[in-house]
Scaffold this motif. Structure first.
Motif, short mmCIF file in Angstrom:
data_model
loop_
_atom_site.label_atom_id
_atom_site.label_comp_id
_atom_site.label_asym_id
_atom_site.label_seq_id
_atom_site.Cartn_x
_atom_site.Cartn_y
_atom_site.Cartn_z
N LYS A 1 1.65 -6.04 1.50
CA LYS A 1 2.21 -5.81 2.83
C LYS A 1 1.24 -5.02 3.69
N ALA A 2 1.53 -4.98 4.96
CA ALA A 2 0.74 -4.20 5.91
C ALA A 2 1.67 -3.67 6.98
N GLY A 3 1.24 -2.60 7.62
CA GLY A 3 2.05 -1.97 8.65
C GLY A 3 2.57 -0.62 8.23
N THR A 4 2.56 -0.34 6.93
CA THR A 4 2.90 0.99 6.41
C THR A 4 1.89 1.35 5.33
N ARG A 5 1.64 2.63 5.20
CA ARG A 5 0.76 3.11 4.14
C ARG A 5 1.16 4.54 3.78
N PHE A 6 0.75 4.98 2.62
CA PHE A 6 1.04 6.35 2.18
C PHE A 6 -0.17 7.21 2.48
N GLU A 7 0.06 8.28 3.24
CA GLU A 7 -1.07 9.11 3.67
C GLU A 7 -0.61 10.56 3.82
N ASN A 8 -1.35 11.46 3.19
CA ASN A 8 -1.05 12.90 3.28
C ASN A 8 0.41 13.20 2.90
N GLY A 9 0.85 12.53 1.84
CA GLY A 9 2.17 12.83 1.30
C GLY A 9 3.34 12.20 2.01
N ARG A 10 3.08 11.26 2.93
CA ARG A 10 4.19 10.63 3.63
C ARG A 10 3.84 9.18 3.99
N ILE A 11 4.87 8.41 4.32
CA ILE A 11 4.67 7.04 4.76
C ILE A 11 4.28 7.03 6.24
N VAL A 12 3.17 6.40 6.54
CA VAL A 12 2.70 6.27 7.91
C VAL A 12 2.93 4.82 8.35
N ARG A 13 3.50 4.65 9.52
CA ARG A 13 3.80 3.32 10.05
C ARG A 13 2.83 3.00 11.19
N ASP A 14 2.14 1.86 11.11
CA ASP A 14 1.18 1.48 12.15
C ASP A 14 1.06 -0.04 12.16
N PRO B 1 0.81 -1.23 0.00
CA PRO B 1 0.00 0.00 0.00
C PRO B 1 0.84 1.27 0.00
N GLY B 2 2.04 1.21 0.57
CA GLY B 2 2.85 2.41 0.65
C GLY B 2 3.77 2.63 -0.53
N TYR B 3 3.83 1.70 -1.47
CA TYR B 3 4.74 1.84 -2.60
C TYR B 3 4.25 2.88 -3.60
N SER B 4 5.20 3.58 -4.20
CA SER B 4 4.92 4.51 -5.31
C SER B 4 3.91 5.58 -4.92
N GLY B 5 4.07 6.12 -3.72
CA GLY B 5 3.14 7.15 -3.28
C GLY B 5 1.72 6.64 -3.16
N GLY B 6 1.59 5.37 -2.87
CA GLY B 6 0.26 4.76 -2.74
C GLY B 6 -0.34 4.30 -4.06
N GLY B 7 0.40 4.46 -5.16
CA GLY B 7 -0.18 4.14 -6.46
C GLY B 7 0.06 2.72 -6.96
N ALA B 8 1.00 1.99 -6.34
CA ALA B 8 1.40 0.70 -6.90
C ALA B 8 0.33 -0.38 -6.71
N GLU B 9 -0.18 -0.50 -5.50
CA GLU B 9 -1.13 -1.60 -5.23
C GLU B 9 -2.41 -1.47 -6.06
N PRO B 10 -3.07 -0.31 -6.08
CA PRO B 10 -4.26 -0.21 -6.93
C PRO B 10 -3.96 -0.38 -8.42
N ARG B 11 -2.78 0.04 -8.85
CA ARG B 11 -2.42 -0.15 -10.26
C ARG B 11 -2.30 -1.63 -10.59
N LEU B 12 -1.71 -2.40 -9.68
CA LEU B 12 -1.62 -3.85 -9.92
C LEU B 12 -3.01 -4.45 -9.98
N GLY B 13 -3.90 -4.01 -9.11
CA GLY B 13 -5.27 -4.51 -9.15
C GLY B 13 -5.93 -4.23 -10.49
N ARG B 14 -5.71 -3.05 -11.02
CA ARG B 14 -6.30 -2.73 -12.33
C ARG B 14 -5.70 -3.58 -13.43
#
Length: 306
Positions: free
Chosen positions: A81-94, A53-66
């Motif tokens: 993967k899980a535990g990181t995501r791209f949010e508001n212009g930055r990588i968020v770790r949770d 989810p956090g790859y390519s500014g959040g664009g990689a996972e949905p692009r693969l789905g398409r």
């Protein structure tokens, strides 16, 4: 394409996996070209696709789905993967259990799946790999939302710890000619029944300074990232320029042959944003590592002060 078992997961993967990250998922790289690469990978026998989810500014996972929409996905191992995501212009770790569950639900929707073949925790700490997180992850498997659980980390201590956890099925490590010491980690993981994926098998193009050869905006993007984060690897990679001066295989194929010469590695996951590079990578499947080349690589590794 040759195929290998992914540890004791019951999954089989192509020994060359397609990494859906970096420039491949950026908006500046056309959707048509990105999809064409996925189609060529499928035609070449690739069954393992790795994203997050956090790859390519959040664009990689949905692009693969398409790119996979409308296809028969039953024979593919889609890893996210899980535990990181791209949010508001930055990588968020949770790494909280609720964040992991939410991430899984969103990934299933983006990828058009009802069950994730492989879910990997993205860079957890040793402290986080305890019952408070691993029990909820096991619940995801019991509920049929995930087939196999993995850990992706470039920290040897984390991989060693994950190897000792029964809940973890797969580990992904940075294994390439610049990281021969990862071989011991890989052997321990495989002995414990874990599937092993090799990330960064081309050493991010640092061998022979390949990453600094500029010909397009994507090359500049990769070079700037390397100069910012990987100066030591660029310097170490200069010792391996001989990989790119062979008549029998390209530099990428030599690097992949080195990684896949390790029988404990199930797959080398490598990205590509040029069709010629993808075809080059696919042709590495089944290539034997010549004894003379293996010796030259060992000599360069021994000469590396790192």
């Amino acid at each position: 394409m040759l195929y290998r078992s992914l540890g004791r997961t019951g999954l089989t993967v192509s020994e060359i996996g397609f990494g859906c990250a970096s420039w491949w998922g950026q908006a500046a790289f056309s959707e048509r070209d990105a999809q064409a690469l996925v189609e060529a990978a499928l035609a070449g026998g690739v069954t393992l696709f790795d994203t997050a989810p956090g790859y390519s500014g959040g664009g990689a996972e949905p692009r693969l789905g398409r790119a996979l929409k409308g296809r028969d996905l039953s024979g593919l191992v889609i890893a996210t993967k899980a535990g990181t995501r791209f949010e508001n212009g930055r990588i968020v770790r949770d790494m909280s259990p609720q964040a992991i569950r939410t991430s899984v639900e969103r990934s299933l929707e983006r990828l058009g799946l009802t069950c994730l073949p492989l879910l990997q925790l993205h860079g957890p700490s040793v402290a986080e790999l305890g019952p408070d997180l691993l029990e909820p992850l096991a619940d995801l498997k019991r509920q049929g939302l995930v087939t196999a659980l993995g850990v992706t980390s470039f920290d040897p201590a984390v991989i060693d710890h994950a190897t000792g956890r029964a809940e973890i099925d797969v580990v992904m490590v940075d294994y390439n000619v610049l990281r021969p010491e990862r071989g011991a980690l890989i052997a321990r993981a495989a002995a414990a029944g874990k599937g092993v994926l090799a990330g960064m098998p081309l050493a991010m193009g640092h061998t022979g300074g390949q990453v600094l050869k500029l010909g397009s905006p994507r090359d500049i993007w990769y070079a700037l990232r390397a100069l910012k984060n990987h100066r030591a690897e660029i310097a170490a990679g200069a010792r391996f320029g001989f990989l790119h001066r062979r008549a029998d295989m390209t530099g990428a194929q030599a690097a992949l042959a080195y990684v896949l010469d390790n029988p404990d590695v199930a797959a080398a996951v490598v990205g590509a944003t040029r069709m010629s590079h993808l075809q080059d990578n696919l042709a590495a499947s089944g290539l034997a590592l010549p004894p003379g080349l293996a010796a030259a690589i060992r000599a360069a590794q021994d000469a590396n002060p790192n």
